[in-house]
Design an enzyme around this catalytic site. Structure first.
Site, PDB file in Angstrom:
ATOM      1  N   HIS A  64       5.465  -8.742  -3.907  1.00 46.48           N
ATOM      2  CA  HIS A  64       4.083  -9.075  -3.526  1.00 46.48           C
ATOM      3  C   HIS A  64       3.816 -10.568  -3.642  1.00 46.48           C
ATOM      4  CE1 HIS A  64       2.244  -5.025  -3.134  1.00 46.48           C
ATOM      5  NE2 HIS A  64       3.341  -4.699  -3.795  1.00 46.48           N
TER       6      HIS A  64
ATOM      7  N   ILE B 165       6.119  -3.854  -7.183  1.00 47.92           N
ATOM      8  CA  ILE B 165       5.319  -2.672  -7.531  1.00 47.92           C
ATOM      9  C   ILE B 165       5.800  -1.488  -6.681  1.00 47.92           C
ATOM     10  CG2 ILE B 165       2.992  -1.685  -7.699  1.00 47.92           C
ATOM     11  CD1 ILE B 165       1.938  -4.645  -7.624  1.00 47.92           C
TER      12      ILE B 165
ATOM     13  N   GLU C  89       1.583 -12.308  -2.374  1.00 49.16           N
ATOM     14  CA  GLU C  89       0.149 -12.608  -2.444  1.00 49.16           C
ATOM     15  C   GLU C  89      -0.360 -12.553  -3.877  1.00 49.16           C
ATOM     16  OE1 GLU C  89       1.460  -9.807  -1.612  1.00 49.16           O
ATOM     17  OE2 GLU C  89       0.206  -8.122  -2.254  1.00 49.16           O
TER      18      GLU C  89
ATOM     19  N   CYS D 202       6.274  -5.349   0.816  1.00 48.28           N
ATOM     20  CA  CYS D 202       6.375  -4.050   0.140  1.00 48.28           C
ATOM     21  C   CYS D 202       6.267  -2.877   1.130  1.00 48.28           C
ATOM     22  CB  CYS D 202       5.358  -3.978  -0.997  1.00 48.28           C
ATOM     23  SG  CYS D 202       5.849  -2.786  -2.239  1.00 48.28           S
TER      24      CYS D 202
ATOM     25  N   GLY E 189       0.880  -1.169   0.000  1.00 51.67           N
ATOM     26  CA  GLY E 189       0.000   0.000   0.000  1.00 51.67           C
ATOM     27  C   GLY E 189       0.905   1.203   0.000  1.00 51.67           C
TER      28      GLY E 189
ATOM     29  N   SER F 154       3.242   3.223   2.568  1.00 54.23           N
ATOM     30  CA  SER F 154       3.738   3.076   3.939  1.00 54.23           C
ATOM     31  C   SER F 154       3.437   4.296   4.808  1.00 54.23           C
ATOM     32  CB  SER F 154       5.229   2.757   3.944  1.00 54.23           C
ATOM     33  OG  SER F 154       5.933   3.644   3.117  1.00 54.23           O
TER      34      SER F 154
HETATM   35  N1  GLN Z   1       6.094   2.675  -2.590  1.00 57.29           N
HETATM   36  C1  GLN Z   1       5.252   2.270  -1.495  1.00 57.29           C
HETATM   37  C2  GLN Z   1       5.775   2.795  -0.170  1.00 57.29           C
HETATM   38  O1  GLN Z   1       6.939   2.997  -0.015  1.00 57.29           O
HETATM   39  C3  GLN Z   1       5.127   0.764  -1.415  1.00 57.29           C
HETATM   40  C4  GLN Z   1       4.427   0.241  -2.646  1.00 57.29           C
HETATM   41  C5  GLN Z   1       3.667  -1.014  -2.422  1.00 57.29           C
HETATM   42  O2  GLN Z   1       3.415  -1.427  -1.295  1.00 57.29           O
HETATM   43  N2  GLN Z   1       3.257  -1.613  -3.491  1.00 57.29           N
HETATM   44  O3  GLN Z   1       5.002   3.005   0.712  1.00 57.29           O
END
Ligand code: GLN
Length: 195
Positions: A176, A140, A178, A85, A56, A58
């Site tokens: 990821h 991602i 999942e 992530c 998501g 952070s």
């Molecule tokens: N770039 C996001 C972050 O640093 C992480 C991206 C993700 O969880 N897909 O919060």
């Protein structure tokens, strides 16, 4: 043996994690004894064996953790954390973004969005310590760890840096799992919870 798993459901890929854990329970023959629930309240955390912190944003997840008074319960949680992530960013002791207050549960330096704009998302076959064939991983806007310290085990590294780290029962993954059909990391995490 059964597992009580929670997926932190404040933001991000929650249902995919729930499905992946269900598949892992099935493969381990523990569907009947196991459960996986979305976690929205701090008082649900202490009863779990494992907690997933999904991807998501952070900064947003960190803010929502405070808003929902979950920081203490997560920092004191005695089970394992499966952080992916954005979750990996939150687990670090040090992050290259001063706006972020991390949980600091794994001694590592993490760089957010380490692959820049051009390479916002990509897939790669990773060599993961302990697996006898490559793991197809989806990244991602992923972070990497530039170093990891006390009590940690580096499980996978690519040119940019470390993309999978274990500390005891905790896992931090830059990608990821999942979203892969491969549940080997979920299974390995679950196996570690009752060791
Ligand atoms: N770039 C996001 C972050 O640093 C992480 C991206 C993700 O969880 N897909 O919060």
């Amino acid at each position: 043996m059964g597992f009580r798993i929670g997926v932190l459901a404040l933001q991000g890929a929650v249902s995919e994690h729930i499905d992946a854990f269900r598949l892992a329970f099935e493969l381990m023959g523990s569907t009947g004894q196991s459960s996986v629930i979305p976690v929205r309240n701090a008082d649900e955390i202490p009863d779990l064996d494992g907690l997933a912190i999904p991807g998501g944003e952070s900064t947003t997840i960190s803010r929502l953790i405070d808003k929902n008074r979950m920081r203490g319960p997560i920092e004191e949680f005695e089970g394992g954390i499966f952080a992916t992530c954005a979750g990996m960013v939150l687990m670090a002791t040090n992050v290259d973004d001063p706006r972020l207050t991390t949980l600091g549960l794994i001694d590592m330096n993490v760089m957010r969005n380490a692959f820049g704009r051009q390479k916002e998302s990509f897939e790669a076959d990773l060599k993961i310590r302990g697996f006898d064939s490559p793991y197809h991983a989806i990244f991602i806007r992923a972070p990497v760890a530039t170093s990891c310290g006390t009590g940690t085990e580096e499980l996978s590294r690519i040119e940019k840096g470390i993309v999978a780290v274990r500390k005891g029962k905790h896992y931090a993954l830059a990608f990821h799992p999942e979203l892969s059909v491969d549940t080997r990391l979920h299974v390995r995490f679950l196996e570690g919870l009752h060791e």
